[in-house]
Write a protein that holds these residues in place. Structure first.
Motif: not given
Length: 164
Positions: A92-93, A46, A136, A138, A88-89, A83-86
């Motif tokens: 994951r956080h 993230g 990233s 995501n 994903e998939p 930590s975070g969602d950047s």
């Protein structure tokens, strides 16, 4: 092959049973399991986690045989939390990742890097002329372009664990 048969054949041919497929006996000083330190710093997927301290707060245990089969040195590994969602998939956080600090040379894959005071987990892309791009998984996150001298590669991510 049965143990007795292997022993008979080894004696007949005058060879060591290991040459006929006998498993190497484990030395008493070879551990079956290796503890990898879990570091309190997380790798941000993230905007960026700040690396104020890299305090060990526990361990994750891995099979020594598996680590060897992957070409990993336990003394060059650490585990951190995503930590975070950047990412994903893929990541994951809350996922735990195993970071190999013995990553040379730089190659494709997901890496943990320091950019300014932030610790990030990203894919690395070479742009040529001393430039790099942090990518990233995501699509909501834009690539970060920077100079190789602006980023420190901490290590390559070689394993992940997390909730299903």
């Amino acid at each position: 092959m049965e143990e007795a048969d292997r022993g008979t054949l080894a004696r007949f041919f005058g060879v060591d049973e290991m040459e006929l497929g006998k498993a190497k006996e484990k030395s008493l000083d070879e551990p079956s399991w290796m503890d990898v330190p879990r570091l309190a710093v997380g790798a941000s997927a993230g905007p960026g986690a700040h690396a104020d301290a890299e305090e060990v707060f526990g361990t994750l245990r891995f099979s020594a045989r598996w680590l060897r089969s992957m070409g990993l040195r336990p003394d060059m590994l650490s585990a951190i939390t995503v930590s975070g969602d950047s990412m994903e998939p893929t990541l994951r956080h809350g996922d735990e990742i195993l970071v190999d600090r013995n990553w040379q040379p730089l190659r494709d894959g997901i890496h943990v890097v320091r950019l300014d005071d932030a610790v990030l987990v990203k894919r690395l892309g070479m742009q040529g002329a001393g430039r790099i791009v942090l990518l990233s998984d995501n699509p909501a996150y834009r690539p970060i372009e920077c100079g190789l001298d602006e980023v420190t590669v901490v290590g390559r991510v070689v394993w992940k664990g997390g909730r299903i």
